[in-house]
Motif scaffolding. Structure first.
Motif, PDB file in Angstrom:
ATOM      1  N   TRP A 229       0.828  -1.206   0.000  1.00 41.39           N
ATOM      2  CA  TRP A 229       0.000   0.000   0.000  1.00 41.39           C
ATOM      3  C   TRP A 229       0.864   1.259   0.000  1.00 41.39           C
ATOM      4  O   TRP A 229       0.528   2.254  -0.641  1.00 41.39           O
ATOM      5  CB  TRP A 229      -0.916  -0.016   1.221  1.00 41.39           C
ATOM      6  N   PHE A 235       1.999  -0.723  -5.825  1.00 34.95           N
ATOM      7  CA  PHE A 235       0.543  -0.807  -5.786  1.00 34.95           C
ATOM      8  C   PHE A 235      -0.078  -0.444  -7.136  1.00 34.95           C
ATOM      9  O   PHE A 235      -1.011  -1.107  -7.607  1.00 34.95           O
ATOM     10  CB  PHE A 235      -0.011   0.115  -4.700  1.00 34.95           C
ATOM     11  N   SER A 239      -2.238  -3.191  -9.317  1.00 41.20           N
ATOM     12  CA  SER A 239      -3.665  -2.924  -9.531  1.00 41.20           C
ATOM     13  C   SER A 239      -3.992  -2.674 -10.998  1.00 41.20           C
ATOM     14  O   SER A 239      -5.092  -2.977 -11.455  1.00 41.20           O
ATOM     15  CB  SER A 239      -4.117  -1.733  -8.677  1.00 41.20           C
ATOM     16  N   LEU A 242      -4.661  -5.964 -12.483  1.00 43.68           N
ATOM     17  CA  LEU A 242      -5.949  -6.479 -12.031  1.00 43.68           C
ATOM     18  C   LEU A 242      -7.091  -5.983 -12.893  1.00 43.68           C
ATOM     19  O   LEU A 242      -7.855  -6.765 -13.469  1.00 43.68           O
ATOM     20  CB  LEU A 242      -6.182  -6.073 -10.572  1.00 43.68           C
ATOM     21  N   PHE A 364      -3.683 -10.497  -7.168  1.00 49.58           N
ATOM     22  CA  PHE A 364      -4.173  -9.505  -8.127  1.00 49.58           C
ATOM     23  C   PHE A 364      -4.131 -10.075  -9.538  1.00 49.58           C
ATOM     24  O   PHE A 364      -5.068  -9.897 -10.318  1.00 49.58           O
ATOM     25  CB  PHE A 364      -3.337  -8.229  -8.044  1.00 49.58           C
ATOM     26  N   SER A 368      -7.211 -10.914 -11.932  1.00 49.12           N
ATOM     27  CA  SER A 368      -7.355 -10.441 -13.306  1.00 49.12           C
ATOM     28  C   SER A 368      -7.631 -11.582 -14.263  1.00 49.12           C
ATOM     29  O   SER A 368      -8.444 -11.445 -15.185  1.00 49.12           O
ATOM     30  CB  SER A 368      -6.091  -9.683 -13.740  1.00 49.12           C
ATOM     31  N   TRP A 403      -5.763   4.971 -14.848  1.00 52.84           N
ATOM     32  CA  TRP A 403      -4.573   4.674 -14.044  1.00 52.84           C
ATOM     33  C   TRP A 403      -3.413   5.606 -14.369  1.00 52.84           C
ATOM     34  O   TRP A 403      -2.599   5.904 -13.491  1.00 52.84           O
ATOM     35  CB  TRP A 403      -4.164   3.214 -14.244  1.00 52.84           C
TER      36      TRP A 403
END
Length: 417
Positions: A229, A235, A239, A242, A364, A368, A403
């Motif tokens: 995190w 992170f 993500s 994912l 993750f 996905s 993102w």
């Protein structure tokens, strides 16, 4: 955060001098080959069983349920799996997991051979396989960097990806041929390959046990979560995989496209499954010889965007050759972005944290892939297979833009060597 090294990566020939890494690479290839054959045969077998009594949409939903069944144990076991990889000998953990995968292949072989396979049994075996992979992924990922000098790490990651992708080309193609004979032939082949993979791992001599760390298991698990995190690059990279692949998981619907959209049978299905790996292998070979040295973040986001566009082309294709070409582009783009994400994560993560970070990363990635299959199956239930694939491609494009805004550190990441 650890600084990224700035020196040039040594020649790929240096990897050939690392005996234990070569064994690791061989194990990775055989295990990936086995997993691909088993996955293809499992999806085809499930769809064939379901189509005996169900519609195309209902059968597609059951194929998607395989992904959910495999993902649930990965999700539930993520924290203890990561802690185990940072506490116990990673080689021994990997061996135990390979033994578990051999059991799943054996059950599938007997079920197909004796004719007692049912959708419920196939889902149960998928869940058991997911449990084994939950512990295997972090232990195997964390073991790799222990077998090579740090300066060889970026290049070894490219070769690791090459092992997976080359096996992913051969696996579906071989599986298509074997399934055309009988699913039992495919499953027993996977069983043999898992055994060979285990033999390679058993032959590794280097110390693969991480430094002993103080604290309870729960404390170590919390440390891993806090690190992921806190490190924005880690992170953001995890993500991104994912959500991009979650929405763009068109490969889950390949049994449907092969049988009821393109009408190409099991041989064509094997070719479609090999399509992404063909493109990925080309890019992996290029990266193994030419590691990215600058503008890594831009290349990564560009790869995700191309992945989404290629998924849309695949969704709308009506011919086998165009579908395979779109899947090849999709696979190559995904290989580029995955390589950059994995290299960034490995370089900035200290060895004592690699198991836990790899566990979070694996859940993750599992989400996905496995939940992507589930999402595709659910959407296909309502929009049909073409609509589901198109929806996923557009979604992946949207995630790319979002993102890039949410994680400017990732977008601006520059050097990998």
């Amino acid at each position: 955060m650890a600084e990224l090294p700035s020196d040039a990566v040594p020649s790929a020939r240096a990897l050939l001098k690392e005996r234990d890494y070569l064994l690791f690479w061989g194990s990775r290839w055989c295990g990936a080959f086995a997993a691909q054959i088993q996955s293809v045969a499992l999806g085809w077998h499930m769809y064939a069983l379901a189509r005996q009594t169900m519609s195309v949409e209902q059968s597609a939903f059951l194929v998607g349920m395989i992904g959910l069944a495999a993902f649930v144990p990965v999700f539930l076991l993520t924290l203890p799996a990561g802690e185990a990889a940072d506490r116990y000998d990673r080689r021994k953990v990997a061996l135990a997991c390979l033994a578990g995968e051999m059991v799943t292949a054996l059950v599938l072989t007997l079920a197909a051979w004796r004719g007692f396979a049912t959708p419920a049994l196939l889902l149960l075996v998928a869940a058991l396989f997911g449990a084994a992979r939950a512990f295997f992924a972090p232990a195997n990922t964390a073991m790799g960097p222990m077998l090579v000098p740090r300066e060889l790490l970026p290049r070894s990651i490219a070769w690791n990806s090459l092992a997976w992708q080359s096996a992913s080309i051969a696996g579906p193609a071989v599986a298509g041929i074997l399934v055309a004979i009988s699913p039992a032939h495919a499953f027993v082949t996977a069983l043999i390959l898992y055994a060979v993979s285990a033999l390679f791992v058993a032959a590794i001599r280097k110390n693969t046990k991480p430094e002993r760390q103080a604290g309870s298991r729960w404390t170590l698990m919390k440390e891993g979560l806090a690190y992921v995190w806190r490190e924005r690059i880690v992170f953001g990279a995890i993500s991104l995989d994912l959500f991009a692949v979650l929405l763009g998981g068109a490969t889950a619907l390949l049994p449907v496209f092969a049988r009821d959209v393109l009408h190409v049978g099991p041989e064509g299905f094997g070719l479609l499954r090999a399509g992404p790996a063909m493109g990925a292998t080309v890019i992996a070979l290029w990266l193994a010889a030419n590691p990215i040295r600058s503008r890594a973040g831009g290349y990564m986001f560009g790869g995700v965007a191309v992945f989404g566009l290629a998924t849309c082309v695949f969704a709308l294709s009506k011919t086998l050759w165009l579908s395979v070409a779109a899947l090849a582009v999709l696979g190559g783009a995904d290989m580029l972005s995955v390589y950059i994400r994995q290299t960034l994560i490995q370089l900035v993560t200290p060895d004592v944290m690699r198991g836990r970070v790899a566990a979070v990363s694996s859940v993750f990635i599992g989400a996905s892939n496995e939940l992507g299959e589930f999402e595709s199956g659910v959407v296909a239930r309502f929009l049909g297979p073409i609509g589901a694939a198109l929806f996923g491609g557009i979604g992946a494009l949207g995630i790319t833009v979002l993102w890039a805004r949410l994680f400017p550190e990732l977008r601006k990441a520059d050097r990998l060597v």
